[in-house]
Enzyme design. Structure first.
Site, PDB file in Angstrom:
ATOM      1  CB  ALA A 111      40.503  35.287  29.098  1.00 17.70           C
TER       2      ALA A 111
ATOM      3  N   GLY B  13      38.761  38.044  34.460  1.00 21.69           N
ATOM      4  CA  GLY B  13      37.825  36.964  34.066  1.00 21.69           C
ATOM      5  C   GLY B  13      37.829  36.058  35.646  1.00 21.69           C
TER       6      GLY B  13
ATOM      7  CD  GLU C 246      34.551  39.704  34.571  1.00 21.97           C
ATOM      8  OE1 GLU C 246      33.851  40.905  33.968  1.00 21.97           O
ATOM      9  OE2 GLU C 246      35.121  38.698  33.094  1.00 21.97           O
TER      10      GLU C 246
END
Length: 263
Positions: free
Chosen positions: A76, A121, A124
């Site tokens: 992010a 992220g 992920e």
């Protein structure tokens, strides 16, 4: 000779969309920020995934997800001006959830092509794909605890399931811990490592090979893969039986017996 991919989005977009035959490639395009995921990028990615998933007749046979500029994604974008504003973080969070849910529901296999960094992220996002192809020097990590957050996109669950508690604990709890692609490959969280710079080409070749299969069987296969991992053996056998009937009924163009196919 295979024609070059056709760009469907302008390069100025934070997401580049390319189609080559039955393979679509989505490229995160903020190389100046190591493809840190801004709100705009997440909006584009969520919208594109939803469009591909819900496409009637035009869905790809396989999807490749990668990053521009020699890196996958640093996670992010914590440098956005409103990063600390809770209401704006809630908006970004909703986009993240939409992205991960769309990847889980996609009726086609998704292959991550990882070079450079896949952090937070970005990790992920890679682990939400069905297959991960990584350059040998790629580095994976979960820096969230060091920036006032915790992972929220399934990375810990995926690492526990695919690589084991030890590496999940290291990546989550040790500040600055980075794990190389070859170690994650040995543990089972990365399916294939290749020389640096070759991840995208290899991922596209793999995706094209996968996409050559029967679309109905591919859909059943990826849903079986995604839905079975957390189940006990009896439940998993029930899920497999359901998708077996779904594939068989599609092949014979007739409904499965009542109660046989998944709802």
């Amino acid at each position: 000779m295979t024609p070059p991919p056709t760009a469907l989005e302008p390069a100025a977009s934070p997401l580049l969309v390319e189609r080559n035959g039955r393979v679509v490639t989505l490229t995160l395009c903020r190389p100046h920020r190591r493809n840190a995921m801004s709100t705009a990028m997440l909006e584009h990615l969520a919208a594109e995934l939803m469009q591909l998933t819900n496409s009637k007749g035009g869905a790809p046979g396989a999807l490749v997800l990668t990053g521009a500029g020699g890196t996958f994604s640093s996670g992010a974008d914590t440098r956005e001006p409103d990063w600390r504003d809770l209401s704006r973080r809630a908006v970004r969070r909703a986009h993240f959830r939409t992205v991960f849910e769309a990847l889980h529901e996609a009726p086609f296999p998704v292959v991550a092509a990882v070079e450079g960094y896949a952090l937070g992220g970005g990790l992920e996002l890679a682990l939400a794909c069905d297959l991960v192809v990584a350059g040998e020097g790629a580095l994976f990590g979960l820096p969230e605890l060091g920036v006032g957050a915790v992972p929220g996109g399934g990375a810990v669950h995926s690492l526990l399931r695919r690589a084991g508690r030890g590496v999940a604990a290291r990546m989550l709890l040790i500040p600055g811990e980075r794990v190389r692609a070859d170690e994650l490959a040995r543990l089972g969280a990365v399916e294939r490592t290749v020389p640096d710079g070759e991840a995208l080409a290899t991922a596209r070749e793999l995706a094209a090979s996968v996409a050559a299969g029967d679309p109905a069987l591919l859909t059943a296969g990826v849903r079986l893969l995604r839905d079975s991992g957390h189940l006990d053996r009896t439940s998993a056998l029930g899920v497999e039986n359901g998708y077996w009937w779904q594939a068989a009924s599609a092949a014979h163009r007739e409904p499965a017996p009542p109660g046989a196919a998944p709802s």
